[in-house]
Write a protein that holds these residues in place. Sequence first.
Motif, PDB file in Angstrom:
ATOM      1  N   UNK A  38       2.856   1.225   5.661  1.00  0.00           N
ATOM      2  CA  UNK A  38       4.141   1.814   4.893  1.00  0.00           C
ATOM      3  C   UNK A  38       3.690   2.196   3.392  1.00  0.00           C
ATOM      4  N   UNK A  39       4.678   3.086   3.001  1.00  0.00           N
ATOM      5  CA  UNK A  39       4.476   3.650   1.613  1.00  0.00           C
ATOM      6  C   UNK A  39       5.416   5.013   1.589  1.00  0.00           C
ATOM      7  N   UNK A  40       5.632   5.224   0.276  1.00  0.00           N
ATOM      8  CA  UNK A  40       6.366   6.450  -0.035  1.00  0.00           C
ATOM      9  C   UNK A  40       5.636   7.685   0.277  1.00  0.00           C
ATOM     10  N   UNK A  41       6.219   8.972   0.475  1.00  0.00           N
ATOM     11  CA  UNK A  41       5.570  10.154   0.450  1.00  0.00           C
ATOM     12  C   UNK A  41       4.826  10.346  -0.810  1.00  0.00           C
ATOM     13  N   UNK A  42       3.542  10.810  -0.500  1.00  0.00           N
ATOM     14  CA  UNK A  42       2.462  10.833  -1.775  1.00  0.00           C
ATOM     15  C   UNK A  42       1.677   9.455  -1.837  1.00  0.00           C
ATOM     16  N   UNK A 195       1.491  -7.166  11.957  1.00  0.00           N
ATOM     17  CA  UNK A 195       0.996  -7.279  10.562  1.00  0.00           C
ATOM     18  C   UNK A 195       1.442  -5.991  10.018  1.00  0.00           C
ATOM     19  N   UNK A 196       1.511  -5.790   8.455  1.00  0.00           N
ATOM     20  CA  UNK A 196       1.928  -4.746   7.724  1.00  0.00           C
ATOM     21  C   UNK A 196       1.123  -4.298   6.639  1.00  0.00           C
ATOM     22  N   UNK A 197       0.888  -3.229   6.156  1.00  0.00           N
ATOM     23  CA  UNK A 197       0.125  -3.095   4.937  1.00  0.00           C
ATOM     24  C   UNK A 197       1.212  -1.805   4.145  1.00  0.00           C
ATOM     25  N   UNK A 198       1.199  -2.391   2.694  1.00  0.00           N
ATOM     26  CA  UNK A 198       2.087  -1.495   1.913  1.00  0.00           C
ATOM     27  C   UNK A 198       1.107  -0.826   0.766  1.00  0.00           C
ATOM     28  N   UNK A 212       8.083 -10.242   5.834  1.00  0.00           N
ATOM     29  CA  UNK A 212       8.096 -10.404   4.363  1.00  0.00           C
ATOM     30  C   UNK A 212       7.954  -9.388   3.733  1.00  0.00           C
ATOM     31  N   UNK A 213       7.436  -8.138   4.315  1.00  0.00           N
ATOM     32  CA  UNK A 213       7.182  -6.996   3.901  1.00  0.00           C
ATOM     33  C   UNK A 213       8.494  -6.104   3.899  1.00  0.00           C
ATOM     34  N   UNK A 214       9.136  -6.630   5.044  1.00  0.00           N
ATOM     35  CA  UNK A 214      10.339  -5.864   5.290  1.00  0.00           C
ATOM     36  C   UNK A 214      11.377  -6.340   4.399  1.00  0.00           C
ATOM     37  N   UNK A 215      11.553  -7.526   4.034  1.00  0.00           N
ATOM     38  CA  UNK A 215      12.467  -8.042   2.840  1.00  0.00           C
ATOM     39  C   UNK A 215      12.140  -7.514   1.702  1.00  0.00           C
ATOM     40  N   UNK A 216      10.782  -7.488   1.284  1.00  0.00           N
ATOM     41  CA  UNK A 216      10.221  -6.835   0.127  1.00  0.00           C
ATOM     42  C   UNK A 216      11.060  -5.402  -0.147  1.00  0.00           C
TER      43      UNK A 216
END
Length: 220
Positions: A38-42, A195-198, A212-216
Amino acid sequence: MKQSAIRVHDLNFSWHPNGTVLDACSLSIPRGEFWMLLGTNGSGKSTLLKLLAGLLTPQGGEIDILQPVGFVFQNPDHQLVMPTVGADVAFGLVAEQLSDEAVMERVREALQAVNLLEFQRRPIYALSGGQKQRIAIAGALARHSEVLILDEPTALLDPDTQIELVAQVRNLVKSRGITALWVTHRLNELDYCDGAVLLEGGRIVDQGEPERLKQRLMQH
């Protein structure tokens, strides 16, 4: 402790002296699991994927990843090169110098895995976007890829097809013991992963439990 399928340590990459894209990135994805990035553009997601797939060379740090790696692009039209489904899935096997029978068997097995076996003779242009993405995934499965890297594969699909594709990749990971890393902007897709990585500003700022990452992210 599960063995890692993808292990990245202190990865650095920049396009020009002042433009750091990835800065001391470290992450570990266990074998046989379905993880999302996960992460915004850029934020550096596409660059990280290209480094993992071997399309770019890191300028510092280490990448340890199970081979072969299958890369699925956001737009399958950038990936599908042959006129028919069967020919396209077989195209990725050219380097392996297999017999015709072995190629046909790999193609059949891969198309069956994505529920498109009856489409073997279908022209690529006659497929929907979701079907094209499944053919791109079949191409990676035919090469017996240990790791699937998917760069926002649902970006161009309608909502129902998005969920179908994410559920299908989850099933493939679980039934075949492969590992997948999937880039997404859609928080509902996190319901399907292990699992997920931000990634923020070229750095990994969080990784682990998807809920947890979704809530964040929902609090942002």
